[in-house]
Scaffold this motif. Sequence first.
Motif, short mmCIF file in Angstrom:
data_model
loop_
_atom_site.label_atom_id
_atom_site.label_comp_id
_atom_site.label_asym_id
_atom_site.label_seq_id
_atom_site.Cartn_x
_atom_site.Cartn_y
_atom_site.Cartn_z
N TYR A 107 55.46 37.28 38.14
CA TYR A 107 55.20 35.95 38.42
C TYR A 107 55.87 34.90 37.55
CZ TYR A 107 52.04 37.46 42.18
OH TYR A 107 51.38 38.38 43.16
N GLY A 108 56.73 35.54 36.60
CA GLY A 108 57.49 34.83 35.62
C GLY A 108 56.73 34.71 34.43
N PHE A 109 55.57 34.57 34.40
CA PHE A 109 54.80 34.62 33.14
C PHE A 109 54.27 35.92 32.60
CE2 PHE A 109 51.70 34.17 36.56
CZ PHE A 109 50.72 35.04 36.39
N SER A 110 54.63 37.02 33.14
CA SER A 110 54.46 38.51 33.14
C SER A 110 55.54 39.20 33.90
CB SER A 110 53.01 38.71 33.64
OG SER A 110 52.63 40.01 33.36
N ARG A 111 55.48 40.33 33.13
CA ARG A 111 56.64 41.52 34.00
C ARG A 111 55.71 41.96 34.97
NH1 ARG A 111 58.00 45.84 29.83
NH2 ARG A 111 56.02 45.49 29.12
N ARG A 112 54.64 42.34 34.96
CA ARG A 112 53.96 42.88 36.12
C ARG A 112 52.53 42.14 35.93
NH1 ARG A 112 55.99 45.03 40.62
NH2 ARG A 112 54.46 46.84 40.64
N PHE A 113 51.98 41.67 37.00
CA PHE A 113 50.68 41.16 36.90
C PHE A 113 49.92 41.37 38.55
CE2 PHE A 113 48.05 37.45 37.90
CZ PHE A 113 47.27 37.46 36.75
N ALA A 114 48.68 41.36 38.34
CA ALA A 114 48.08 41.52 39.79
C ALA A 114 46.41 40.81 39.34
CB ALA A 114 47.83 42.95 40.25
N TRP A 115 46.07 40.12 40.12
CA TRP A 115 44.62 39.53 40.17
C TRP A 115 43.80 40.19 41.64
CZ3 TRP A 115 44.04 33.56 39.41
CH2 TRP A 115 42.66 33.25 38.89
N LEU A 116 42.83 40.59 41.21
CA LEU A 116 42.06 41.06 42.36
C LEU A 116 40.46 41.05 42.17
CD1 LEU A 116 40.95 44.43 41.92
CD2 LEU A 116 43.49 44.41 41.56
N ASP A 118 37.33 43.35 42.80
CA ASP A 118 37.13 44.81 43.29
C ASP A 118 36.07 44.81 44.25
OD1 ASP A 118 34.46 44.82 42.10
OD2 ASP A 118 35.11 45.61 39.96
N ARG A 119 35.63 46.03 44.74
CA ARG A 119 34.63 46.45 45.78
C ARG A 119 33.09 45.85 45.39
NH1 ARG A 119 35.18 52.46 44.26
NH2 ARG A 119 33.24 52.82 43.15
N PHE A 120 33.11 45.71 44.08
CA PHE A 120 31.70 45.10 43.81
C PHE A 120 31.83 43.47 43.75
CE2 PHE A 120 32.21 49.34 41.83
CZ PHE A 120 31.22 49.78 42.30
N GLY A 121 32.93 42.80 43.97
CA GLY A 121 33.10 41.37 43.64
C GLY A 121 33.67 41.00 42.10
N VAL A 122 33.79 41.79 41.31
CA VAL A 122 34.24 41.39 40.15
C VAL A 122 35.56 41.34 40.06
CG1 VAL A 122 34.24 41.99 37.66
CG2 VAL A 122 32.27 42.61 39.02
N SER A 123 35.90 40.01 39.42
CA SER A 123 37.53 39.55 39.50
C SER A 123 38.09 40.03 38.27
CB SER A 123 37.58 38.20 39.54
OG SER A 123 38.95 37.80 39.59
N TRP A 124 39.45 40.57 38.41
CA TRP A 124 40.19 41.21 37.13
C TRP A 124 41.72 40.60 37.49
CZ3 TRP A 124 38.07 45.25 34.21
CH2 TRP A 124 36.90 45.74 34.68
N GLN A 125 42.21 40.38 36.22
CA GLN A 125 43.72 40.10 36.15
C GLN A 125 43.97 41.16 35.39
OE1 GLN A 125 44.54 35.94 35.39
NE2 GLN A 125 42.33 35.53 35.36
N ILE A 126 45.00 42.07 35.84
CA ILE A 126 45.63 43.11 35.34
C ILE A 126 47.21 42.91 34.88
CG2 ILE A 126 46.05 45.57 35.51
CD1 ILE A 126 43.19 44.53 35.64
N ASN A 127 47.53 42.84 33.57
CA ASN A 127 48.85 42.23 33.19
C ASN A 127 49.66 43.38 32.44
OD1 ASN A 127 50.45 39.86 32.33
ND2 ASN A 127 49.76 40.23 30.54
N LEU A 128 50.66 43.27 32.47
CA LEU A 128 51.85 43.84 31.61
C LEU A 128 52.56 42.97 31.04
CD1 LEU A 128 52.73 46.42 30.64
CD2 LEU A 128 54.65 46.60 32.61
#
Length: 129
Positions: A107-116, A118-128
Amino acid sequence: MKVTPFLMFEGKAEEAMAFYCETIPESRVLDLTRYGAGEDGPEGTVKLARASIGGTQVMIFNSPVHHAFTFTPSVSLFVDCSTEEELEGIVEALSKDGTFLMPTGNYGFSRRFAWLNDRFGVSWQINLP
């Protein structure tokens, strides 16, 4: 003074905690109390726990009361990964039965990034970085 993230579940605290501890490297349960006989929650289920999730202490609570709210992506757990393989493994595990807010990509601010969420509803931003 100390600030600690506090995650409240309704009956899924132990499942979520175990899942996070096996998914995020360097995670473990630090302490745990269970509901006893005559308490508000089902006897033997997790009442309150403290876990180290990737080195950050998180409190995990199992509410015996149903609430009209749940988690929101406005507050998320942000994970900086060391390798792309680590990122992909974490994203794969956390996204199972969850929903992406931003699928894995550059997304430009990171080499690899995901925001999701999880199945419990907790939000995670995973960044490289």
